[in-house]
Enzyme design. Structure first.
Site, short mmCIF file in Angstrom:
data_model
loop_
_atom_site.label_atom_id
_atom_site.label_comp_id
_atom_site.label_asym_id
_atom_site.label_seq_id
_atom_site.Cartn_x
_atom_site.Cartn_y
_atom_site.Cartn_z
N ASP A 41 0.58 -1.01 -0.15
CA ASP A 41 0.24 0.18 0.11
C ASP A 41 1.00 1.11 0.27
O ASP A 41 2.19 1.49 0.75
CB ASP A 41 -0.88 0.18 1.58
CG ASP A 41 -1.67 0.95 0.93
OD1 ASP A 41 -2.58 1.37 0.21
OD2 ASP A 41 -2.50 2.05 2.02
N GLU B 66 0.18 -0.53 -5.07
CA GLU B 66 -0.43 0.25 -5.22
C GLU B 66 0.48 2.28 -5.67
O GLU B 66 0.99 2.29 -4.10
CB GLU B 66 -1.30 0.36 -4.20
CG GLU B 66 -2.27 1.25 -4.75
CD GLU B 66 -2.50 2.73 -3.52
OE1 GLU B 66 -2.87 3.84 -3.52
OE2 GLU B 66 -1.52 2.71 -2.73
#
EC number: 2.4.1.18
Length: 628
Positions: A304, A355
């Site tokens: 993330d 991401e």
């Protein structure tokens, strides 16, 4: 690895299984059997062990510090299942209760105590899956991911969220029914607040207690593998919760976070940033990643907020350039490269996903080409463009058709996943169905066309839960999905669910849609210039040259005798039409089998004519080739 080597390599950043040394472990001193506890707090003035077995602060056990800043104590008092913490006297004299950073199991929140628990090695029964994964990998295989927030997929009648024991019984059959290849979970590591969706972590080795036990998650992964479904998890190595009883300023000084105050504080998210250049932090984080891969047989990790680790100016707070005058976080860049190097060396068949939303750093390029070494990157640009386009009134789409076609200019600059994730259906952005233009009927027609386009566009796929049946309301982290939508009288949600299942199977069945996802060898553009009618025509190919002709009508106007050029003379059959009644459309049957006609159309010497459904997709394949 013996204790001395474990301690030494932790300090050099080369211990990638620190959970075997730190935390709590069964041990013995002489003939006495007990437990040894170890925690890293190099600048603490004192550390004591407290827990159920010390009546907490009444009889704390003093710990001894070694030359590497690790505090240790052996005791025969502790028993399996008991809760413990560390009483840390920080530099400066403040005394705080701290959780064990390397705990494998934590008590139910809001508590943060670790549990004395020895996790036994599981006798796995997923050897067939693991063997196939090692043999075939994933790059030239279908990857179609169903993204799930475990706490809100479904709840009991009393409102309690399903744990993984229940998800095993209900989610896995649903994944099979819906023909997904993988399931991805928003973080399942321990976090103090459900409102963070799991992205403010405190336990990097601990399974989130509200989801069940580690063994139940292992059983879930095993059952997924037995049903030919891969399991991915989100992981957050960039920042962590600033709760004072967790990692934050553990010994009173920057322990896990940067020394510089502004670099340590993530102002945008109210969190603290890991010092990714510190050897001990690298050992800690890489050990965490490998633990989830090895202990739980995870098939991939989505890292993330990679941009936050790559760029010094990504956050909202003050920043200073690096030693070369630029904005790159050199420590973060080098950490990500090292993370992928270590993981891929040990587990080349595990998927590493980033991401990341910028184009300034090569994310999926190999390490020897100065890339970060990830396998995939989320294509955020494609996602933003295509959602903006499909939310527009079709009258104006001819003027913004580049939102559809621009992605073909950079489709292979990185290895992409095309995401319609949780981030796109919260905070007033509307659900996927609600983003679509028009009345309820046209919204579903648009959604079917959008999903068909996602499936046919180069790149692996991801869709957030609820979007597969066109849930109308935005996702709420503390509510289950709107399953009642499937009981609506017009059955449009139910038909949408059936369409997604059919589309997912269609994707798996056709190698042309996934075998060559990383080069123009798998893609041919027939016509990207039909802006007036807002129609796009492309071809997808497999490694044998078999092809699918994919035509997308982005306006609610049916086009009879629509003609495109095709490279092969032949008898063509329509293999997917998004406007069939079974899917929620109005067509009782698709186009008939059609023969190409000779004729020059752009650079093509054959033409194919058919009726193109309004706000729909029509996909064709060659049934039989004809001689020239």
């Amino acid at each position: 690895m013996d204790k001395n080597e474990a301690l030494y390599t932790f300090g050099t950043g080369e211990n990638f299984h620190i959970q075997n040394y730190f935390g709590v472990h069964r041990d013995h001193e002489g003939d006495e059997l007990g437990y040894v506890f170890r925690v890293w707090a190099p600048n603490a003035e004192d550390v004591q062990l407290i827990g159920d077995f010390t009546d907490w602060k009444d009889n704390p056990l003093p710990m001894t510090k070694n030359e590497a800043g690790v505090w240790e104590v052996f005791t025969t008092l502790a028993k399996e299942g008991q809760i413990y913490k560390y009483l840390v006297k920080r530099q400066g004299g403040q005394v705080v209760e701290k959780m064990d950073p390397v705990a494998l199991y934590l008590e139910e929140r809001p508590g943060t105590g670790a549990i004395v628990r020895t996790l036994e090695d599981k006798k796995w029964k997923d050897g067939l899956w693991m063997g196939r994964r090692k043999r075939f990998g994933f790059k030239h295989r279908p990857v179609n991911i169903y993204e799930v927030h475990a706490n809100s997929w479904k709840k009991d009648e009393d409102g309690k969220a399903y744990g993984f024991a229940q998800l095993k019984e209900e989610l896995i059959p649903y994944l099979v029914k819906m023909n997904y290849t993988h399931v991805e979970f928003m973080p399942v590591m321990a976090h103090p607040l459900g409102m963070s969706w799991g992205y403010q972590l405190m336990g990097y080795f601990a399974f989130e207690h509200t989801y069940g036990t580690p063994e139940e998650f292992q059983d879930f992964v095993e059952a997924c593998h037995q049903n030919n479904i891969g399991v991915l998890v989100d992981w957050v190595p960039g920042h962590f919760t600033q709760n004072d009883d967790a990692l934050a300023y553990y010994d009173g000084t920057p322990t896990y976070e940067y020394q510089d105050h502004h670099r340590a504080h993530n102002y945008r998210w109210g969190a603290l940033n890991f010092d990714l250049g510190k050897n001990q932090v690298q050992s800690f984080l890489i050990s965490s990643a490998l633990f989830w891969i090895e202990f739980y047989h995870i098939d991939g990790i989505r890292v993330d907020a990679v941009s936050n680790m790559l760029y010094l100016d990504y956050d909202d707070g003050p920043w200073a350039p690096n030693q070369f005058g630029g904005n790159r976080n050199i420590e973060g860049y080098n950490f990500l490269r090292r993370l992928n190097s270590v993981v891929k060396h040990r587990h080349p068949d595990v998927m590493m996903i980033a991401e990341e939303s910028t184009a300034a750093t090569p994310i999926t390029k190999p390490l020897n080409e100065d890339g970060c070494g990830f396998d995939y990157k989320w294509n955020m640009g494609w996602m933003n463009d295509i959602l903006r386009f499909f939310s527009e009134d079709p009258i104006y789409r001819q003027y913004d058709f580049n939102l559809v076609t621009f992605s073909f200019m950079y489709a292979f600059n990185e290895n992409f996943i095309l995401p319609f994730s949780h981030d796109e259906v919260v905070h007033g952005k509307k659900s996927m169905m609600h983003k679509m233009w028009g009345d309820r009927y046209n919204q579903f027609a648009g959604l079917r066309t959008l999903y068909a386009y996602q499936i046919c566009h180069p790149g692996k796929k991801l869709l957030f839960m609820g979007s597969e049946f066109g849930q109308f309301l935005e996702w709420k982290y503390d509510h289950e999905l709107e399953w009642d939508n499937l009981k609506e009288e017009d059955k449009l949600n139910l038909k949408m669910q059936g369409f997604t299942s059919h589309l997912n199977q269609f994707y798996k069945d056709n190698k042309a849609l996934w075998q060559i996802d990383d080069s123009y060898e798998g893609l041919e553009i027939i016509d990207a210039d039909n802006t007036a009618e807002s129609v796009l025509s492309i071809i997808r190919k497999n490694d044998k040259g078999d092809m699918l002709v994919c035509v997308f009508n982005m306006t609610p106007v049916e086009r009879k005798d629509f003609t495109i050029g095709v490279p092969l003379a032949g008898i063509y059959e329509e293999v997917l039409n998004t406007e069939l009644e079974d899917f929620g459309g109005v067509w009782k049957q698709g186009n008939p089998v059609t023969r190409t006609q000779p004729g020059l159309w752009k650079d093509y010497k054959n033409t194919l004519s058919f009726t193109l459904p309004a706000l729909g997709a029509s996909i064709w394949k060659v049934k039989r080739r004809l001689k020239k």
